[in-house]
Design an enzyme around this catalytic site. Structure first.
Site, PDB file in Angstrom:
ATOM      1  N   THR A   1      -9.618 -15.596   2.387  1.00 52.61           N
ATOM      2  CA  THR A   1     -10.682 -14.817   2.090  1.00 52.61           C
ATOM      3  C   THR A   1     -10.948 -14.229   0.779  1.00 52.61           C
ATOM      4  O   THR A   1      -9.944 -13.530   0.721  1.00 52.61           O
ATOM      5  CB  THR A   1     -11.136 -14.335   3.347  1.00 52.61           C
ATOM      6  OG1 THR A   1     -10.320 -12.886   3.427  1.00 52.61           O
ATOM      7  CG2 THR A   1     -10.923 -14.861   4.639  1.00 52.61           C
TER       8      THR A   1
ATOM      9  N   ASN B   1      -4.881  -8.363   4.766  1.00 57.41           N
ATOM     10  CA  ASN B   1      -4.344  -7.640   3.693  1.00 57.41           C
ATOM     11  C   ASN B   1      -5.694  -6.970   2.747  1.00 57.41           C
ATOM     12  O   ASN B   1      -5.198  -6.017   1.865  1.00 57.41           O
ATOM     13  CB  ASN B   1      -3.770  -8.891   2.593  1.00 57.41           C
ATOM     14  CG  ASN B   1      -3.582  -8.528   1.209  1.00 57.41           C
ATOM     15  OD1 ASN B   1      -2.695  -7.799   0.960  1.00 57.41           O
ATOM     16  ND2 ASN B   1      -4.529  -8.876   0.361  1.00 57.41           N
TER      17      ASN B   1
ATOM     18  N   SER C   1      -0.177  -2.094   6.193  1.00 57.84           N
ATOM     19  CA  SER C   1      -0.188  -0.637   6.143  1.00 57.84           C
ATOM     20  C   SER C   1       0.397  -0.299   4.778  1.00 57.84           C
ATOM     21  O   SER C   1       0.243  -0.833   3.603  1.00 57.84           O
ATOM     22  CB  SER C   1       0.611  -0.187   7.421  1.00 57.84           C
ATOM     23  OG  SER C   1       0.795   1.113   7.542  1.00 57.84           O
TER      24      SER C   1
ATOM     25  N   TYR D   1      -6.967   7.633   1.365  1.00 57.17           N
ATOM     26  CA  TYR D   1      -6.115   6.360   1.560  1.00 57.17           C
ATOM     27  C   TYR D   1      -4.895   6.553   2.472  1.00 57.17           C
ATOM     28  O   TYR D   1      -4.739   5.743   3.406  1.00 57.17           O
ATOM     29  CB  TYR D   1      -5.388   5.998   0.153  1.00 57.17           C
ATOM     30  CG  TYR D   1      -4.583   4.618   0.229  1.00 57.17           C
ATOM     31  CD1 TYR D   1      -5.153   3.319   0.310  1.00 57.17           C
ATOM     32  CD2 TYR D   1      -3.142   4.908   0.208  1.00 57.17           C
ATOM     33  CE1 TYR D   1      -4.253   2.204   0.192  1.00 57.17           C
ATOM     34  CE2 TYR D   1      -2.330   3.811   0.536  1.00 57.17           C
ATOM     35  CZ  TYR D   1      -2.863   2.466   0.392  1.00 57.17           C
ATOM     36  OH  TYR D   1      -2.198   1.382   0.501  1.00 57.17           O
TER      37      TYR D   1
ATOM     38  N   LYS E   1      -4.378   4.436   6.136  1.00 55.85           N
ATOM     39  CA  LYS E   1      -3.163   3.904   6.799  1.00 55.85           C
ATOM     40  C   LYS E   1      -2.766   4.584   7.644  1.00 55.85           C
ATOM     41  O   LYS E   1      -2.203   3.725   8.592  1.00 55.85           O
ATOM     42  CB  LYS E   1      -2.215   3.762   5.405  1.00 55.85           C
ATOM     43  CG  LYS E   1      -2.818   2.926   4.288  1.00 55.85           C
ATOM     44  CD  LYS E   1      -2.991   1.438   4.758  1.00 55.85           C
ATOM     45  CE  LYS E   1      -3.653   0.645   3.584  1.00 55.85           C
ATOM     46  NZ  LYS E   1      -3.903  -0.807   3.924  1.00 55.85           N
TER      47      LYS E   1
ATOM     48  N   THR F   1       1.397  -4.146  -8.521  1.00 57.29           N
ATOM     49  CA  THR F   1       0.082  -4.961  -8.592  1.00 57.29           C
ATOM     50  C   THR F   1      -1.063  -4.175  -9.088  1.00 57.29           C
ATOM     51  O   THR F   1      -0.606  -3.209  -9.824  1.00 57.29           O
ATOM     52  CB  THR F   1      -0.089  -5.087  -7.109  1.00 57.29           C
ATOM     53  OG1 THR F   1      -0.594  -3.884  -6.457  1.00 57.29           O
ATOM     54  CG2 THR F   1       0.932  -5.934  -6.197  1.00 57.29           C
TER      55      THR F   1
END
Length: 273
Positions: free
Chosen positions: A32, A83, A134, A148, A152, A183
């Site tokens: 997705t 994710n 997580s 953030y 988590k 990333t």
């Protein structure tokens, strides 16, 4: 034996890397993304083994429809990897209502909707594996990532509870808790608050600490760990990724235990007779 995996947020970063790792070894993947063009290269390479599904996880109806589409197309689902998510950088004082709500909406509620959508399927099958993205920042914190961190921490509480509720149905739950990786999570994918100069010192210290060589892991090195996790007959509830996560966690928990022990007399007295 090949598996059928649904993975959200598969257009970039961990999501795309792991989707391709599954496809390379012969698994089927429902991938997705908000922008399906980002999956064109995987479709060109792997054909019918991948099912691209447009999805904004913030939309509960879309999330349920996406899970049903994947199940109908492949006939089964073995693993769901939640994710999709992003990072919000800024001090707590700087964070606007819209920024805070968007962070929690995607990182917590988006994960919750997909989880709720897949549970009836996994219960009926008598098996399934829910993998939640997580973070090491779900068990300890860094400054300038307060909301953030909170998102988590919420994923941790939700997923640990889920594990207790659904293990009776043959459903496994795992939280993947990466340390920092190179990333675009802190780049193009991130949102930044408007800065207040009073926090410039905190920002400078944060930037210096995170610019140290070796701070961020190689995302490509994570695929082998995720494949091993998916193939495990007895997967763990929690899995760190990266060499910094365990030392960071140990330090945080040692500090917490020390504080709790020092204040235990006060705590016990507060219980009453």
């Amino acid at each position: 034996m090949s598996k059928t995996i649904l993975i959200t947020g598969a257009s970039r970063g961990f999501g795309k890397l792991w989707a391709e790792a599954f496809l390379k070894r012969g698994d089927k993947v429902a991938a997705t993304a908000r922008n399906l063009e980002a999956l064109d290269d995987l479709v060109a390479t792997y054909g019918d083994a991948i099912l691209p599904i447009q999805l904004d996880v913030n939309d509960r109806g879309q999330s349920f429809a996406a899970v049903q589409k994947a199940k109908a197309h492949f006939g089964t689902l073995d693993v769901v990897i939640n994710n999709a998510g992003f990072g919000l950088f800024g001090s707590i004082e700087e964070t606007s209502e819209a920024e805070a709500r968007a962070q929690i909406e995607t990182n917590v509620f988006g994960l919750l909707w997909v989880t709720q959508a897949v549970l009836p399927i996994f219960r009926e099958q008598g098996h399934g594996h829910i993998i939640q993205l997580s973070s090491i920042l779900g068990i300890t914190t860094l400054p300038l990532l307060g909301v953030y961190n909170a998102s988590k921490f919420a994923v941790e509480g939700l997923s640990e509870t889920l594990h207790q509720e659904v293990k009776q149905f043959g459903i496994n739950v795992t939280m993947i808790e990466p340390n920092g990786f190179a990333t675009d999570w802190a780049g193009a994918s991130a949102t930044h608050t408007q800065h207040l100069p009073v926090y410039d010192g905190v920002r400078a210290a944060f930037n210096e600490a995170t610019s140290q060589e070796g701070t961020f892991g190689d995302p490509n090195a994570t695929s082998a760990a995720v494949l091993k996790l998916v193939d495990s007959e007895n997967p763990p509830l929690r899995l760190f990724l990266g060499k910094h996560a365990l030392p960071f966690a140990k330090q945080a928990y040692e500090e917490r235990l020390d504080t709790w022990q020092k204040w235990d007399e006060v705590a016990v007295a507060a219980h009453g007779a």
